[in-house]
Design a protein around this motif. Structure first.
Motif, PDB file in Angstrom:
ATOM      1  N   GLN A   1       0.816  -1.218   0.000  1.00 50.46           N
ATOM      2  CA  GLN A   1       0.000   0.000   0.000  1.00 50.46           C
ATOM      3  C   GLN A   1       0.846   1.261   0.000  1.00 50.46           C
ATOM      4  OE1 GLN A   1       0.040  -2.396   2.322  1.00 50.46           O
ATOM      5  NE2 GLN A   1      -0.409  -1.616   4.384  1.00 50.46           N
ATOM      6  N   HIS A   2       2.133   1.127   0.283  1.00 48.58           N
ATOM      7  CA  HIS A   2       3.041   2.274   0.250  1.00 48.58           C
ATOM      8  C   HIS A   2       3.888   2.296  -1.029  1.00 48.58           C
ATOM      9  CE1 HIS A   2       2.809   2.088   4.925  1.00 48.58           C
ATOM     10  NE2 HIS A   2       1.782   2.732   4.394  1.00 48.58           N
TER      11      HIS A   2
ATOM     12  N   CYS B   1       2.497  -1.315  -7.522  1.00 48.18           N
ATOM     13  CA  CYS B   1       1.157  -1.882  -7.704  1.00 48.18           C
ATOM     14  C   CYS B   1       0.652  -1.645  -9.123  1.00 48.18           C
ATOM     15  CB  CYS B   1       0.190  -1.311  -6.675  1.00 48.18           C
ATOM     16  SG  CYS B   1       0.501  -1.884  -4.982  1.00 48.18           S
TER      17      CYS B   1
ATOM     18  N   VAL C   1      -5.068  -6.748   1.407  1.00 43.23           N
ATOM     19  CA  VAL C   1      -4.085  -5.821   0.825  1.00 43.23           C
ATOM     20  C   VAL C   1      -4.187  -5.839  -0.695  1.00 43.23           C
ATOM     21  CG1 VAL C   1      -1.619  -5.405   0.481  1.00 43.23           C
ATOM     22  CG2 VAL C   1      -2.482  -5.898   2.772  1.00 43.23           C
TER      23      VAL C   1
ATOM     24  N   ALA D   1      -7.479  -4.201  -1.892  1.00 45.64           N
ATOM     25  CA  ALA D   1      -7.475  -2.740  -1.794  1.00 45.64           C
ATOM     26  C   ALA D   1      -6.735  -2.099  -2.955  1.00 45.64           C
ATOM     27  CB  ALA D   1      -6.855  -2.312  -0.465  1.00 45.64           C
ATOM     28  N   GLN D   2      -5.807  -2.837  -3.557  1.00 42.56           N
ATOM     29  CA  GLN D   2      -5.055  -2.316  -4.698  1.00 42.56           C
ATOM     30  C   GLN D   2      -5.659  -2.748  -6.038  1.00 42.56           C
ATOM     31  OE1 GLN D   2      -2.650  -0.146  -4.066  1.00 42.56           O
ATOM     32  NE2 GLN D   2      -3.008  -0.495  -1.873  1.00 42.56           N
TER      33      GLN D   2
END
Length: 254
Positions: free
Chosen positions: A56-57, A62, A125, A128-129
């Motif tokens: 997520q960072h 991604c 995770v 969410a991406q």
């Protein structure tokens, strides 16, 4: 279930330990594979590799994964941290498996509740991406019974060990032998070449072969070139490159 007898032989190219910090190791190799043509790959992605690579960072990374999906590649969940940070080993066998054989067997000692927590968080995770996930592969292929029970309850298509793919949720085993190198030192690379050459000869008639690559392989010319030359040779011999899930779907055909 038996394999489809009339299906062409295949090869699966599998990239282990994929994370933002390991992508620079893989990038030149992936670009060389892309230059061969239509060679889909299975990427084993770690949500937070060694507690310092949270997906997520890493929005650019991604986006790279999203682009690979459009090219026909697939993603699999590969642990959560890919690091065994559990309590100290409590038996000689645990000491060997968790400290000598590997320090990265994250799912080797987990009970069902903790395995389920990490699996669900890992899938969240990816979700969410906007990254769909087809399967799960435990770091170092080490799974506790609790992990197996947790996997039976999740919407994943497969898991695997070095010699088999397992269709979930019932853990139906299908032969899918793999080649893998230990490339951390020169003598390990030399031995890996000998063993892999022997396995290629022994498994020449196998319906499929998996090539299991690791970032450390990409840091040494001998191992990097071996994988590229082996992939080219297997394709030239008529093996069709497939992702793991595509190969499993073929096994369902009448």
């Amino acid at each position: 279930m038996g394999e489809v007898q009339d299906a062409p032989r295949s090869v699966m190219l599998v990239l282990h330990d994929v994370a933002p910090e390991t992508w620079p190791d893989y990038q030149p190799f992936v670009e060389a594979v892309d230059a061969l043509g239509d060679v889909p790959m299975t990427w084993l992605v770690v949500p937070d590799f060694h507690h310092r690579n949270a997906l997520q960072h890493a929005p650019a990374f991604c986006r790279l994964l999203q682009r690979r999906l459009t090219l026909g590649d697939e993603l699999a969940l590969h642990g959560f941290y890919h690091a065994d940070d559990g309590p100290a080993p409590r038996s000689p066998r645990e000491l060997f498996m968790r400290r000598i054989y590997t320090h990265e067997g994250e799912f080797y000692g987990l009970d069902q509740a903790e395995a389920m927590r990490r699996l669900r968080e890992g899938l969240a995770v990816f979700d969410a991406q906007g990254l769909p996930v087809k399967g799960f592969v435990a770091p170092a292929w080490l799974m506790s019974e609790g992990t197996r029970q947790a996997l039976r309850q999740l919407p994943l298509a497969y898991t695997s060990t070095p010699q088999h793919l397992y269709r979930l949720p019932d853990f139906q085993a299908i032969d899918a032998p793999g080649l893998v190198w230990s490339a951390r030192s020169a003598w390990r690379r030399g031995l890996s070449r000998v063993v892999s050459d022997w396995q290629c000869r022994r498994l020449a008639g196998a319906s499929t072969l998996r090539l299991g690559l690791h970032p450390v392989d990409m840091r040494h010319r001998s191992s990097r070139d071996y994988w590229m030359n082996t992939l080219r040779t297997l394709i030239a011999q008529g093996r069709q490159p497939l992702t793991k899930s595509a190969w499993l779907e073929r096994q369902l055909q009448p």
